[in-house]
Design an enzyme around this catalytic site. Structure first.
Site, PDB file in Angstrom:
ATOM      1  N   ASP A   1     -46.603  16.084  39.331  1.00 33.11           N
ATOM      2  CA  ASP A   1     -45.375  15.578  38.721  1.00 33.11           C
ATOM      3  C   ASP A   1     -45.535  14.129  38.257  1.00 33.11           C
ATOM      4  O   ASP A   1     -46.095  13.302  38.963  1.00 33.11           O
ATOM      5  CB  ASP A   1     -44.278  15.670  39.788  1.00 33.11           C
ATOM      6  CG  ASP A   1     -42.949  15.195  39.277  1.00 33.11           C
ATOM      7  OD1 ASP A   1     -42.418  15.830  38.357  1.00 33.11           O
ATOM      8  OD2 ASP A   1     -42.447  14.176  39.800  1.00 33.11           O
TER       9      ASP A   1
ATOM     10  N   GLU B   1     -48.323  16.948  34.546  1.00 31.10           N
ATOM     11  CA  GLU B   1     -47.022  16.862  33.879  1.00 31.10           C
ATOM     12  C   GLU B   1     -46.924  15.480  33.241  1.00 31.10           C
ATOM     13  O   GLU B   1     -46.447  14.525  33.843  1.00 31.10           O
ATOM     14  CB  GLU B   1     -45.873  17.067  34.867  1.00 31.10           C
ATOM     15  CG  GLU B   1     -44.541  17.264  34.155  1.00 31.10           C
ATOM     16  CD  GLU B   1     -43.501  16.178  34.366  1.00 31.10           C
ATOM     17  OE1 GLU B   1     -42.492  16.191  33.657  1.00 31.10           O
ATOM     18  OE2 GLU B   1     -43.693  15.294  35.230  1.00 31.10           O
TER      19      GLU B   1
END
Ligand code: GLC
Length: 611
Positions: free
Chosen positions: A257, A299
């Site tokens: 993330d 990401e």
């Protein structure tokens, strides 16, 4: 005595970590301790996972085959609990899904927690969703159904009630070293000159004052998400060991993330810095050694030229993330929907950088976040255009502004009328499903949804279905979610699965993602790796909403992003080739007719001579 493989691993890890931490006095002791901890976790890997490691070593591109179709869902929104997800495995299998990305399900901060992206404890499941035993049972059933599992590893920050944050607040100097803290505004003010805000309206700035510590805390996202300090080697080792512990539970793919934000340096944007890439390569090195069946997905919602760097440069022997989101492709496809012109899409496709042999893009239509328009900035500015002026009509279109708009979305973090940030909304709502049936703009909503997915299923990458898109689910509309939307507009695209879906069989048949998955799995030209060559614009004009490319040796994919019927002269595209439609098997004449908002995947019986 160390085996050669272990020795090689130690050397590679040293090469990656020395430039980051080698200057620190306790570097060698820290590294020796970290190496020993890796060995313990490696030794604890189960026999079943060791078999998985060996099988995947024999098929190193397992994660990018033509049958790889992902599905992304929140546990609670999709199925209530982890047990509920288990019960939905047949639905996933029927949709052709082979990898499931479950959005954060580890124990999250009480109260606001950014949909679980503020993690309190990486070792526990969020009690509302289940237990570690439930997670293990789910993983075992997924694996038995040939579905890999992807989880978020939130590397950049922890919740302000994570043990490290609590200890830091209590004055523990060691724990304070895990965060980026400042006694006054001197440095924060300097950083703010070059660092942008991710949530400029709901969480402006990058620092939050903490009364207990009398310090400013670096908080890139929300004030309760405390950025970790990767200049401290212990932060890296703790997060790498967290990753291995999860991998040992059977996780197949880590969605790393917010990768661009890990390292910070004065007078920079603090995004995509070389040290961030170095850290990610070190995570990969640890994973390849101790849990090699597992892959990394970055990401990084950045333009394609920066996103590709997260793969590592194969020419320099770098290995970073196996997978990376192609968010520019996603945003430019939406621009084509709004404009009925494929110029931006074509530009992004033409400028999509090449990548290494074991890398693949993740191609997607929608996700739980907003459509971030800034990923198209390079293409727009290269034409000498002002980004906000160029993008405003597109963002307005998705907010339902304008007579021709069929979209029912909402702007995100964009109340300044002169600035464009993001757009929210479920795919179905953005393509017109919310309009009443007699409205002529509603007619092609199913075709538009399928068109977008057909593009993402054939472009070259691992396609991802966002929860609810397979049943054309529209925006969240229940009262409880309305309250969440007021706090964070991204909840618009986080409805309770199936709630509010109309029982419109024709609509659902029209969406037909399963047919796309089947046709894709049957044609290796459509996998992540086969070569893609754009059909010349003279043959597929952007201003007509046409876009076309060849894949591999025998496949031609054509898309009509317009309200008009279009024709394409196949004789001009590929002379002397006979095509059949890959979905219907119908033989196609030399003039291909495309109804409004439709696509065709054509397969030739002989290799195509490209024009
Ligand atoms: C990622 C997530 C997003 C979250 C952010 C901070 O971008 O997709 O939902 O807000 O990270 O964790």
């Amino acid at each position: 005595m160390a085996t050669p493989i272990t020795a090689m691993f130690s050397t590679s890890l040293q090469i990656l970590l020395f430039p980051l931490y080698g200057h620190l006095p306790a570097y060698s002791q820290w590294l020796a301790k970290f190496r020993a901890e890796i060995d313990v976790l490696h030794a604890q890997r189960s026999p079943a996972l060791r078999t998985r490691d060996a099988n995947r070593a024999a098929d190193p591109q397992w994660y990018a085959r033509a049958n790889m179709i992902g599905y992304c869902a929140y546990t609670d929104r999709f199925a209530g609990t982890l047990d509920g997800v288990r019960a939905r495995i047949p639905h996933l299998s029927e949709s052709g899904v082979t990898y499931l990305h479950l959005l954060p399900f580890l124990k999250a901060r009480a109260g606001e927690n950014d949909g679980g992206f503020a993690v309190t404890d990486f070792e526990q499941v969020e009690p509302r969703l289940g237990t570690i035993a439930d997670l293990e049972a789910l993983i075992s059933d997924l694996h038995a159904s040939n579905i890999s599992i992807c989880v978020d590893l939130v590397l950049n920050h922890v919740a302000d009630d994570h043990a490290w944050a609590l200890q830091a607040k209590a004055g523990d100097a060691h724990a304070q070293g895990f965060f980026r803290l400042f006694p006054d505004r001197l440095l924060p003010d300097q950083f703010e000159k070059t660092v942008a805000s991710v949530f400029p309206e709901t969480a402006p700035g990058n620092f939050t004052w903490n009364k207990a510590m009398q310090r400013w805390v670096w908080t890139t996202f929300n004030p309760y998400q405390w950025d970790l300090n990767y200049e401290n080697p212990e932060v890296f080792s703790e997060m790498a060991l967290t990753m291995l512990r999860l991998a040992n539970r059977g996780i197949d793919i880590f969605r790393l993330d917010s990768t661009p934000f890990l390292w910070k340096a004065l007078n920079t944007t603090c995004l995509n810095l070389p040290q961030t890439h170095q850290l990610l390569q070190a995570f990969r090195c640890v994973l390849e050694h101790a849990a090699p069946a597992t892959v990394l997905k970055s990401e990084a919602i950045v333009p394609a030229a920066q996103a590709v760097v997260y793969f590592g440069d194969p020419a320099r022997g770098e290995k970073e993330c196996h997978l990376a989101y192609h968010s520019a492709l996603m945003a430019s496809a939406w621009a084509a929907i709004a404009e009925q012109d494929t110029s931006l899409l074509r530009m992004v496709a033409a400028q999509t950088p090449a990548h290494g042999a074991d890398n693949a893009w993740v191609t997607y239509v929608r996700c739980h976040d907003d459509i971030v328009w800034s990923v198209l900035r390079p293409q727009i500015e290269a034409q000498g255009l002002d980004f906000n002026v160029r993008m405003k009509p597109i963002a307005d279109f998705f907010a339902g502004i304008g007579l021709l708009s069929f979209a029912q979305g909402a702007p995100f973090q964009s109340s300044d009328p002169d600035r464009v940030h993001g757009s929210n909304g479920m795919t179905a709502s953005l393509v017109g499903f919310e309009l009443a049936s007699p409205d002529p703009r509603r007619r092609y909503a199913p075709d538009r949804l399928q068109l977008l997915y057909a593009l993402m299923f054939s472009f070259g990458g691992i396609p991802l279905i966002y929860m609810g898109d397979e049943i054309a689910q529209t925006n969240a509309c229940d009262p409880a979610t309305q309250a969440l939307i007021t706090e964070d507009g991204r909840w618009l695209q986080r409805p309770l699965w199936q709630a509010g879906v109309r029982a419109d069989a024709a609509t659902l048949a029209g969406v037909g993602l399963r047919a796309l998955a089947q046709a894709r799995a049957a044609n290796s030209d459509l996998d992540a790796f086969a070569l893609r060559t754009l059909v010349p614009e003279a043959i597929a004009p952007c201003a007509d909403g046409l876009f076309a490319f060849y894949r591999g040796t025998k496949t031609l994919c054509v898309f009509n992003f317009s309200d008009h019927e279009r024709t394409l002269d196949l004789a001009k595209t590929a002379p002397q080739v006979r095509f059949k439609n890959a979905l219907t098997d119908a033989i196609v004449d030399s003039t291909l007719m495309l109804t409004p908002w439709s696509f065709a995947w054509l397969q030739s019986t002989t290799p195509i001579q490209k024009k």
